[in-house]
Scaffold this motif. Structure first.
Motif, PDB file in Angstrom:
ATOM      1  N   PHE A  22       5.385   5.399  -0.294  1.00 42.93           N
ATOM      2  CA  PHE A  22       6.574   6.696   0.102  1.00 42.93           C
ATOM      3  C   PHE A  22       7.934   6.008  -0.665  1.00 42.93           C
ATOM      4  O   PHE A  22       8.078   5.362  -1.198  1.00 42.93           O
ATOM      5  CB  PHE A  22       7.314   5.847   1.511  1.00 42.93           C
ATOM      6  N   ARG A  53       2.467  -6.847   6.182  1.00 49.84           N
ATOM      7  CA  ARG A  53       3.292  -6.562   7.055  1.00 49.84           C
ATOM      8  C   ARG A  53       4.743  -7.194   7.817  1.00 49.84           C
ATOM      9  O   ARG A  53       4.292  -8.441   7.180  1.00 49.84           O
ATOM     10  CB  ARG A  53       3.433  -5.677   8.569  1.00 49.84           C
ATOM     11  N   THR A  93      -5.404   4.663   2.673  1.00 51.73           N
ATOM     12  CA  THR A  93      -5.441   4.692   0.855  1.00 51.73           C
ATOM     13  C   THR A  93      -4.814   4.463   0.124  1.00 51.73           C
ATOM     14  O   THR A  93      -4.095   3.787   0.329  1.00 51.73           O
ATOM     15  CB  THR A  93      -5.557   6.427   0.890  1.00 51.73           C
ATOM     16  N   GLN A 107       0.773  -0.794  12.628  1.00 49.67           N
ATOM     17  CA  GLN A 107      -0.750  -0.358  11.758  1.00 49.67           C
ATOM     18  C   GLN A 107      -1.667  -0.974  12.448  1.00 49.67           C
ATOM     19  O   GLN A 107      -3.107  -0.787  12.338  1.00 49.67           O
ATOM     20  CB  GLN A 107       0.150  -0.906  10.636  1.00 49.67           C
ATOM     21  N   GLY A 165       5.679   1.985  13.795  1.00 53.13           N
ATOM     22  CA  GLY A 165       5.162   1.452  12.392  1.00 53.13           C
ATOM     23  C   GLY A 165       4.260   0.029  12.953  1.00 53.13           C
ATOM     24  O   GLY A 165       4.575  -0.720  12.708  1.00 53.13           O
ATOM     25  N   TYR A 190       0.776  -0.953   0.077  1.00 54.78           N
ATOM     26  CA  TYR A 190      -0.122  -0.171   0.270  1.00 54.78           C
ATOM     27  C   TYR A 190       0.718   1.425  -0.706  1.00 54.78           C
ATOM     28  O   TYR A 190      -0.037   2.417  -0.184  1.00 54.78           O
ATOM     29  CB  TYR A 190      -1.131   0.234   1.136  1.00 54.78           C
ATOM     30  N   GLN A 197      -6.380   6.365   7.999  1.00 52.51           N
ATOM     31  CA  GLN A 197      -7.404   5.438   6.934  1.00 52.51           C
ATOM     32  C   GLN A 197      -6.335   4.981   5.737  1.00 52.51           C
ATOM     33  O   GLN A 197      -5.087   6.268   5.076  1.00 52.51           O
ATOM     34  CB  GLN A 197      -8.338   6.355   6.239  1.00 52.51           C
ATOM     35  N   ASP A 230       2.214   4.754  15.200  1.00 49.86           N
ATOM     36  CA  ASP A 230       1.074   4.868  13.386  1.00 49.86           C
ATOM     37  C   ASP A 230       0.255   3.751  13.512  1.00 49.86           C
ATOM     38  O   ASP A 230       0.660   2.328  13.809  1.00 49.86           O
ATOM     39  CB  ASP A 230       2.209   3.943  12.434  1.00 49.86           C
ATOM     40  N   MET A 252      -3.672   1.968  10.758  1.00 47.73           N
ATOM     41  CA  MET A 252      -3.976   2.419  10.008  1.00 47.73           C
ATOM     42  C   MET A 252      -5.280   1.550  10.124  1.00 47.73           C
ATOM     43  O   MET A 252      -5.669   1.071  11.438  1.00 47.73           O
ATOM     44  CB  MET A 252      -3.514   1.898   8.554  1.00 47.73           C
ATOM     45  N   GLY A 265      11.256   7.524   6.956  1.00 49.95           N
ATOM     46  CA  GLY A 265      11.554   6.976   5.988  1.00 49.95           C
ATOM     47  C   GLY A 265      10.474   6.091   4.657  1.00 49.95           C
ATOM     48  O   GLY A 265       9.767   6.813   5.033  1.00 49.95           O
ATOM     49  N   GLY A 266      10.516   5.231   4.513  1.00 49.59           N
ATOM     50  CA  GLY A 266      11.548   4.249   4.806  1.00 49.59           C
ATOM     51  C   GLY A 266      11.574   3.355   5.934  1.00 49.59           C
ATOM     52  O   GLY A 266      10.609   3.719   6.855  1.00 49.59           O
TER      53      GLY A 266
HETATM   54  C1  LIG Z   1       7.187   5.552   6.489  1.00 53.32           C
HETATM   55  S1  LIG Z   1       6.116   5.364   7.037  1.00 53.32           S
HETATM   56  C2  LIG Z   1       6.555   4.763   8.934  1.00 53.32           C
HETATM   57  C3  LIG Z   1       7.409   4.131   8.990  1.00 53.32           C
HETATM   58  C4  LIG Z   1       8.038   2.281   9.039  1.00 53.32           C
HETATM   59  N1  LIG Z   1       8.571   2.546   7.585  1.00 53.32           N
HETATM   60  C5  LIG Z   1       6.997   1.470   8.901  1.00 53.32           C
HETATM   61  O1  LIG Z   1       6.342   1.674   8.066  1.00 53.32           O
HETATM   62  O2  LIG Z   1       6.471   0.938   9.895  1.00 53.32           O
HETATM   63  C6  LIG Z   1       5.226   6.134   7.452  1.00 53.32           C
HETATM   64  C7  LIG Z   1       3.733   6.226   7.654  1.00 53.32           C
HETATM   65  O3  LIG Z   1       2.562   5.945   6.977  1.00 53.32           O
HETATM   66  C8  LIG Z   1       1.703   5.104   7.570  1.00 53.32           C
HETATM   67  N2  LIG Z   1       0.550   4.620   5.863  1.00 53.32           N
HETATM   68  C9  LIG Z   1       1.710   4.832   4.473  1.00 53.32           C
HETATM   69  N3  LIG Z   1       0.929   4.055   3.249  1.00 53.32           N
HETATM   70  C10 LIG Z   1      -0.403   4.142   4.386  1.00 53.32           C
HETATM   71  C11 LIG Z   1      -1.026   4.202   3.095  1.00 53.32           C
HETATM   72  N4  LIG Z   1      -1.397   3.694   1.569  1.00 53.32           N
HETATM   73  N5  LIG Z   1      -2.470   4.799   3.285  1.00 53.32           N
HETATM   74  C12 LIG Z   1      -2.662   5.264   4.741  1.00 53.32           C
HETATM   75  N6  LIG Z   1      -1.291   5.642   5.753  1.00 53.32           N
HETATM   76  C13 LIG Z   1       0.058   5.120   5.275  1.00 53.32           C
HETATM   77  C14 LIG Z   1       2.074   4.373   7.826  1.00 53.32           C
HETATM   78  O4  LIG Z   1       0.532   3.892   9.100  1.00 53.32           O
HETATM   79  C15 LIG Z   1       3.827   3.983   8.475  1.00 53.32           C
HETATM   80  O5  LIG Z   1       3.063   3.849   9.697  1.00 53.32           O
END
Ligand SMILES: C[S@@+](CC[C@H](N)C(=O)[O-])C[C@H]1O[C@@H](n2cnc3c(N)ncnc32)[C@H](O)[C@@H]1O
Ligand code: SF4
Length: 388
Positions: free
Chosen positions: A38, A151, A209, A139, A137, A35, A207, A175, A177, A79-80
């Motif tokens: 980044f 994950r 996305t 979720q 993270g 999903y 949420q 974090d 979701m 990140g990442g």
């Molecule tokens: C850069 S990531 C954080 C740290 C690490 N990469 C991880 O995933 O454990 C930032 C946060 O954005 C949220 N995120 C990433 N993709 C998303 C999406 N498509 N929809 C909603 N939230 C998203 C997730 O909760 C994620 O932990």
């Protein structure tokens, strides 16, 4: 029609420059989540940690002339999966930052970590390197949902990571979701309730996305309906607020006085230096605002360390950019922040603010630019009023 008559000055004028933050991007992950859009790349071999930290430092050095004499109020290592880097590399990075830019005393220094890479010794090392806020993270606390999200960790591994983090850090974000494949409102509430029970300073609840250029976008899983996702959002807010969190931004919940300073600076349209692959930043000068951006591919970034694409933001783009950030804040911002952070006169948005108030999208308070509940629910409609 009225809006077209507004004459914006061609350039801006700042009485004082906005606060300055620093973002450092570490672009590798164990595996790419289906999903995620980044700038993150699957780790295929040993990470070039030393080379990458050197590139980050060269990148920062290239920016120093633009921020001379300014203090940095917060640092965010994102990140990442930054927790793939050793504590020694994070220490080298933060030592290099401190040697080059003055950090405000007690500056918030956040680092993101994935529970699948968590180790107690590493967490202690990050703390000793100067990280004082950890963002995990998580979720979800449901194994089936974590598997559906691709994950690399189980719910119990997430719980162990929180325990390890709590032994070292007193400022932790989780974090989460919601709106996950096959998720019910009860399951989403159960995730939020467990997050609240851990007693951390901060929870971010996003949420899910479907973002272009992701696996989920090309092969969408069965997601909850729009109405069910809206119910989850409301229920998540209620659960976290009832547990003592303040809901201060669309997706952010904090214990009193524990709001994320770094993210607040974005939402209050502060300045930030962005270093690292694909990182972008925004800087204000006496009479203009610039945005800068780096190469996204880690190899290309390291090969060109210090080179960036920079553009001056046109004055007429600033009202929308300001509102895009400020209107995410549940309490909004003081009205004078618009002039302070854009360098434009208040008159530049006066009519648009009146229109938004007449439509019931902004509170009728001349001292604050604050969205109503309706304004938060229909944020796009509200933001459109500020588009050039
Ligand atoms: C850069 S990531 C954080 C740290 C690490 N990469 C991880 O995933 O454990 C930032 C946060 O954005 C949220 N995120 C990433 N993709 C998303 C999406 N498509 N929809 C909603 N939230 C998203 C997730 O909760 C994620 O932990
Ligand atoms: S671990 Fe985080 S940054 Fe990496 S792919 Fe997954 S969501 Fe994206």
């Amino acid at each position: 029609m009225l809006q077209a008559q507004i004459q914006l000055p061609a350039s801006v004028r700042f009485a004082a420059l906005p606060p300055l933050a620093l973002y450092a991007h570490l672009p590798w992950c164990v595996r790419k989540c289906p999903y995620c859009d980044f700038n993150s790349h699957e780790k295929r071999a040993a990470l070039p940690e030393r080379e990458y930290v050197d590139a980050l430092v060269a990148d920062l050095e290239g920016m120093l002339a633009s921020v001379w004499g300014r203090r940095v109020v917060s640092v965010f290592i994102g990140g990442g999966t930054p927790s793939l880097f050793s504590p020694e590399s994070i220490d080298a990075l933060l030592a290099a930052v401190r040697a080059r830019v003055p950090l405000e005393p007690g500056a918030e220094v956040t680092m993101e970590a994935n529970p699948g890479t968590a180790e107690a010794g590493r967490f202690r090392g990050y703390r000793e390197a100067g990280v004082n806020r950890l963002s995990l993270g998580i979720q979800s606390f449901d194994d089936a949902k974590l598997a559906a999200l691709g994950r690399i960790h189980s719910a119990d591994e997430a719980r162990r990571a929180i325990e390890m983090a709590q032994a070292v850090f007193d400022n932790i974000n989780l974090d989460l979701m919601y709106g996950l494949p096959g998720q019910t409102v009860e399951q989403a509430v159960s995730d939020m309730a467990e997050a609240a029970r851990w007693g951390t300073a901060h929870v971010s609840a996003y949420q899910l996305t479907l973002e272009p250029n992701t696996v989920f976008y090309s092969r969408p899983p069965a997601l909850p309906s729009h109405d069910a996702a809206a119910d989850m959002q409301l229920a998540a807010e209620e659960t976290l607020v009832a547990a003592g969190f303040e809901h201060y931004e669309t997706s952010a919940f904090a214990r009193p006085r524990m709001r994320c300073r770094h993210n607040r600076n974005y939402w209050e349209f502060g300045d930030y230096l962005g270093i690292g692959a694909g990182a972008h930043g925004k800087l204000s000068f006496a009479d203009h605002v610039t945005r800068h951006e780096r190469a996204k591919q880690p190899r290309e970034y390291m090969a060109q360390a210090g080179s960036l694409r920079e553009k001056v933001v046109r004055a007429k783009e600033l009202p929308f950019e300001f509102m895009l950030n400020a209107l995410r804040l549940v309490q909004g911002v003081p009205s004078n922040l618009f002039e302070e952070r854009t360098g434009l006169p208040a008159a530049a948005v006066a009519r648009r603010l009146s229109t938004a108030r007449e439509k019931g999208l902004l509170e009728d308070d001349p001292l604050r630019i604050r969205p109503t509940r309706q304004g938060r629910l229909f944020l796009n409609e509200l933001l459109q009023l500020f588009l050039d």
